[in-house]
Motif scaffolding. Structure first.
Motif, PDB file in Angstrom:
ATOM      1  N   THR A 138     -45.490 -14.914  -7.939  1.00 56.13           N
ATOM      2  CA  THR A 138     -44.401 -14.805  -8.898  1.00 56.13           C
ATOM      3  C   THR A 138     -44.745 -15.529 -10.182  1.00 56.13           C
ATOM      4  OG1 THR A 138     -41.996 -15.004  -9.144  1.00 56.13           O
ATOM      5  CG2 THR A 138     -43.128 -16.867  -8.134  1.00 56.13           C
ATOM      6  N   ASP A 139     -44.101 -15.111 -11.223  1.00 57.61           N
ATOM      7  CA  ASP A 139     -44.212 -15.762 -12.522  1.00 57.61           C
ATOM      8  C   ASP A 139     -43.128 -16.834 -12.570  1.00 57.61           C
ATOM      9  OD1 ASP A 139     -43.948 -16.490 -15.234  1.00 57.61           O
ATOM     10  OD2 ASP A 139     -44.496 -14.481 -15.917  1.00 57.61           O
ATOM     11  N   GLU A 146     -38.789 -19.100  -9.000  1.00 57.11           N
ATOM     12  CA  GLU A 146     -39.468 -20.225  -8.350  1.00 57.11           C
ATOM     13  C   GLU A 146     -38.559 -20.914  -7.336  1.00 57.11           C
ATOM     14  OE1 GLU A 146     -42.005 -24.283  -9.304  1.00 57.11           O
ATOM     15  OE2 GLU A 146     -41.368 -23.029 -10.988  1.00 57.11           O
ATOM     16  N   ALA A 147     -37.313 -21.148  -7.697  1.00 57.62           N
ATOM     17  CA  ALA A 147     -36.386 -21.808  -6.768  1.00 57.62           C
ATOM     18  C   ALA A 147     -36.150 -20.961  -5.524  1.00 57.62           C
ATOM     19  CB  ALA A 147     -35.060 -22.111  -7.467  1.00 57.62           C
ATOM     20  N   LEU A 148     -36.005 -19.654  -5.703  1.00 56.74           N
ATOM     21  CA  LEU A 148     -35.800 -18.767  -4.550  1.00 56.74           C
ATOM     22  C   LEU A 148     -36.987 -18.845  -3.606  1.00 56.74           C
ATOM     23  CD1 LEU A 148     -34.344 -16.427  -3.033  1.00 56.74           C
ATOM     24  CD2 LEU A 148     -35.765 -14.882  -4.417  1.00 56.74           C
ATOM     25  N   SER A 151     -37.396 -21.978  -1.647  1.00 55.05           N
ATOM     26  CA  SER A 151     -36.407 -22.115  -0.570  1.00 55.05           C
ATOM     27  C   SER A 151     -36.741 -21.237   0.634  1.00 55.05           C
ATOM     28  CB  SER A 151     -35.009 -21.783  -1.083  1.00 55.05           C
ATOM     29  OG  SER A 151     -34.823 -20.386  -1.242  1.00 55.05           O
ATOM     30  N   LEU A 152     -37.567 -20.209   0.434  1.00 54.46           N
ATOM     31  CA  LEU A 152     -37.878 -19.273   1.517  1.00 54.46           C
ATOM     32  C   LEU A 152     -39.266 -19.446   2.111  1.00 54.46           C
ATOM     33  CD1 LEU A 152     -36.393 -15.986  -0.016  1.00 54.46           C
ATOM     34  CD2 LEU A 152     -35.445 -17.359   1.857  1.00 54.46           C
ATOM     35  N   GLY A 153     -40.170 -20.070   1.369  1.00 54.11           N
ATOM     36  CA  GLY A 153     -41.544 -20.115   1.844  1.00 54.11           C
ATOM     37  C   GLY A 153     -42.276 -21.364   1.433  1.00 54.11           C
ATOM     38  N   GLN A 168     -53.134 -17.233 -16.132  1.00 53.09           N
ATOM     39  CA  GLN A 168     -52.098 -16.573 -15.341  1.00 53.09           C
ATOM     40  C   GLN A 168     -50.880 -17.474 -15.129  1.00 53.09           C
ATOM     41  OE1 GLN A 168     -52.295 -13.327 -13.829  1.00 53.09           O
ATOM     42  NE2 GLN A 168     -54.321 -13.148 -12.970  1.00 53.09           N
ATOM     43  N   GLY A 169     -51.094 -18.697 -14.655  1.00 55.43           N
ATOM     44  CA  GLY A 169     -49.982 -19.600 -14.371  1.00 55.43           C
ATOM     45  C   GLY A 169     -49.076 -19.106 -13.264  1.00 55.43           C
ATOM     46  N   VAL A 170     -49.612 -18.297 -12.367  1.00 53.56           N
ATOM     47  CA  VAL A 170     -48.840 -17.668 -11.304  1.00 53.56           C
ATOM     48  C   VAL A 170     -48.676 -18.614 -10.123  1.00 53.56           C
ATOM     49  CG1 VAL A 170     -48.910 -15.723  -9.674  1.00 53.56           C
ATOM     50  CG2 VAL A 170     -49.586 -15.382 -12.030  1.00 53.56           C
ATOM     51  N   LEU A 171     -47.556 -18.460  -9.422  1.00 50.12           N
ATOM     52  CA  LEU A 171     -47.301 -19.203  -8.184  1.00 50.12           C
ATOM     53  C   LEU A 171     -47.482 -18.243  -7.022  1.00 50.12           C
ATOM     54  CD1 LEU A 171     -44.013 -21.030  -9.243  1.00 50.12           C
ATOM     55  CD2 LEU A 171     -46.362 -21.862  -9.400  1.00 50.12           C
TER      56      LEU A 171
END
Length: 178
Positions: A138-139, A146-148, A151-153, A168-171
């Protein structure tokens, strides 16, 4: 509050799903449509409705039939490049359920739709029986993303820290299989 119904997308939903997806890449990411990254947005039927281990879900406003949110899953692991090589090795295609295009139109945000859609995708991945992990990227600039995902993974790679200068700066996250 509007009432929504979550279901597997049909061919009739593809135009509305495409609109939600394109709106996200233009508004939330600021990239606009990039063919190399977004081919699935233009032809979601080919990417998500045709292959048996893939799916596209939509949340539809029951009052007017408008697609309010999307979420997809496919069996393609993260490609290297652009993703870091260790992630491509850790999450191989065929064994990895990759969550994609989890987008909620701004008018429908903060109602739990993304979380509900992800729950349905997790059930799909589990029922498939062939996936050993669930991955997504995710960006962090996407509102609420990011918060979602935190909280899930589990965050497995933060390119802002681990791949400085990658552009990129991707998570990257792994969501535990139920």
């Amino acid at each position: 509050m509007r009432e929504t119904c979550i279901r597997t997308a049909t061919a009739d939903d593809l135009g509305g799903a495409r609109a939600v997806m394109l709106d996200a890449v233009y508004r939330d990411f600021g990239t606009g449509y990039v063919p190399h990254w977004h081919a699935d947005i233009i032809d979601p039927g080919r990417f998500y409705l045709t292959p048996p281990r893939h799916t596209l879900l939509v949340a539809v406003d029951e009052r007017d039939g408008r697609v309010a949110a999307t979420a997809a899953l496919d069996a393609r692991g993260p490609a290297h490049p652009p993703n870091p090589r260790p992630l491509a090795e850790r999450y191989p295609s065929g064994e990895t359920a990759q969550l994609r295009r989890v987008y909620v139109h701004p008018e429908y945000r903060r109602r739990g739709l993304a979380r509900q859609l992800v729950g349905e995708l997790m059930e799909f991945a589990t029922a498939d029986g062939g996936y050993r992990s669930v991955y997504l990227h995710t960006d962090p600039a996407s509102p609420g993303a990011e918060a979602l995902w935190r909280s899930l993974g589990t965050l497995v790679c933060d390119e802002r820290e681990e791949e400085p200068g990658s552009g990129q700066g991707v998570l990257h996250f792994e969501i535990p299989m139920p």
